[in-house]
Design a protein around this motif. Structure first.
Motif, PDB file in Angstrom:
ATOM      1  N   TYR A   2       0.822  -1.211   0.000  1.00 39.02           N
ATOM      2  CA  TYR A   2       0.000   0.000   0.000  1.00 39.02           C
ATOM      3  C   TYR A   2       0.859   1.266   0.000  1.00 39.02           C
ATOM      4  O   TYR A   2       0.653   2.166  -0.805  1.00 39.02           O
ATOM      5  N   LYS A   3       1.818   1.339   0.892  1.00 37.75           N
ATOM      6  CA  LYS A   3       2.641   2.546   1.012  1.00 37.75           C
ATOM      7  C   LYS A   3       3.464   2.802  -0.247  1.00 37.75           C
ATOM      8  O   LYS A   3       3.762   3.942  -0.574  1.00 37.75           O
ATOM      9  N   VAL A  33     -12.424  -7.537 -11.934  1.00 34.82           N
ATOM     10  CA  VAL A  33     -13.400  -7.002 -10.988  1.00 34.82           C
ATOM     11  C   VAL A  33     -13.763  -8.117 -10.012  1.00 34.82           C
ATOM     12  O   VAL A  33     -13.495  -9.293 -10.263  1.00 34.82           O
ATOM     13  N   TYR A  34     -14.368  -7.734  -8.918  1.00 34.37           N
ATOM     14  CA  TYR A  34     -14.731  -8.702  -7.872  1.00 34.37           C
ATOM     15  C   TYR A  34     -16.224  -8.650  -7.651  1.00 34.37           C
ATOM     16  O   TYR A  34     -16.857  -7.596  -7.757  1.00 34.37           O
ATOM     17  N   GLN A  35     -16.781  -9.827  -7.353  1.00 34.85           N
ATOM     18  CA  GLN A  35     -18.209  -9.926  -7.153  1.00 34.85           C
ATOM     19  C   GLN A  35     -18.494 -10.974  -6.085  1.00 34.85           C
ATOM     20  O   GLN A  35     -17.823 -12.008  -6.025  1.00 34.85           O
ATOM     21  N   PHE A  87     -10.520  -5.420  -4.441  1.00 32.45           N
ATOM     22  CA  PHE A  87     -10.831  -6.567  -3.595  1.00 32.45           C
ATOM     23  C   PHE A  87     -11.210  -6.144  -2.171  1.00 32.45           C
ATOM     24  O   PHE A  87     -12.208  -6.610  -1.616  1.00 32.45           O
ATOM     25  N   LEU A  88     -10.424  -5.259  -1.571  1.00 33.29           N
ATOM     26  CA  LEU A  88     -10.729  -4.869  -0.194  1.00 33.29           C
ATOM     27  C   LEU A  88     -12.034  -4.095  -0.085  1.00 33.29           C
ATOM     28  O   LEU A  88     -12.757  -4.226   0.899  1.00 33.29           O
ATOM     29  N   PHE A 108     -15.108  -5.286   2.285  1.00 30.05           N
ATOM     30  CA  PHE A 108     -15.788  -4.395   3.231  1.00 30.05           C
ATOM     31  C   PHE A 108     -17.290  -4.391   2.977  1.00 30.05           C
ATOM     32  O   PHE A 108     -18.096  -4.525   3.897  1.00 30.05           O
ATOM     33  N   ARG A 109     -17.696  -4.255   1.704  1.00 26.22           N
ATOM     34  CA  ARG A 109     -19.123  -4.168   1.354  1.00 26.22           C
ATOM     35  C   ARG A 109     -19.884  -5.463   1.635  1.00 26.22           C
ATOM     36  O   ARG A 109     -21.080  -5.427   1.883  1.00 26.22           O
TER      37      ARG A 109
END
Length: 108
Positions: free
Chosen positions: A8-9, A33-35, A67-68, A72-73
């Motif tokens: 991330y950094k 994409v993610y589902q 993905f993250l 979360f959703r």
């Protein structure tokens, strides 16, 4: 397409600071994409490498390029009916058409 991983950094400094952007992994032909799906739909898709079984084309769905964000959703895979998360390789041309036909929420 193989996923490219970066801390991330390390990637933060190359991200845009303003405006609307889609942060996703893609190449000249595809975007990932993610589902989220019910467990039986996810298991069928992984086993057969296509959607079938109890999968329905009439169901409204949300795809996420991150993905993250998807995790979360969907409550980290705990929400009912969202236990399986799949990485889907879409044709970039199809993804662009989805964006053209999408509706963006606006704050009032």
């Amino acid at each position: 397409m193989k996923l490219k991983l970066k801390k991330y950094k390390e990637q933060l400094s190359s991200w845009p600071e303003k405006g609307y952007h889609i942060m996703a992994q893609y190449d000249d032909e595809r975007i990932i994409v993610y589902q989220s799906y019910r467990k039986e739909i996810g298991e069928f898709a992984v086993k057969n490498q296509y959607f079938g079984g109890s999968f329905s084309l009439t169901r409204m769905t949300w795809i996420k390029p991150n993905f993250l964000w998807m995790m979360f959703r969907n409550g980290w895979g705990k929400k009912e009916g969202q236990e399986s998360v799949l990485a889907i390789h879409l044709k970039l041309t199809a993804f662009r058409k989805y964006l053209e036909n999408s509706v963006r929420e606006r704050s009032i």
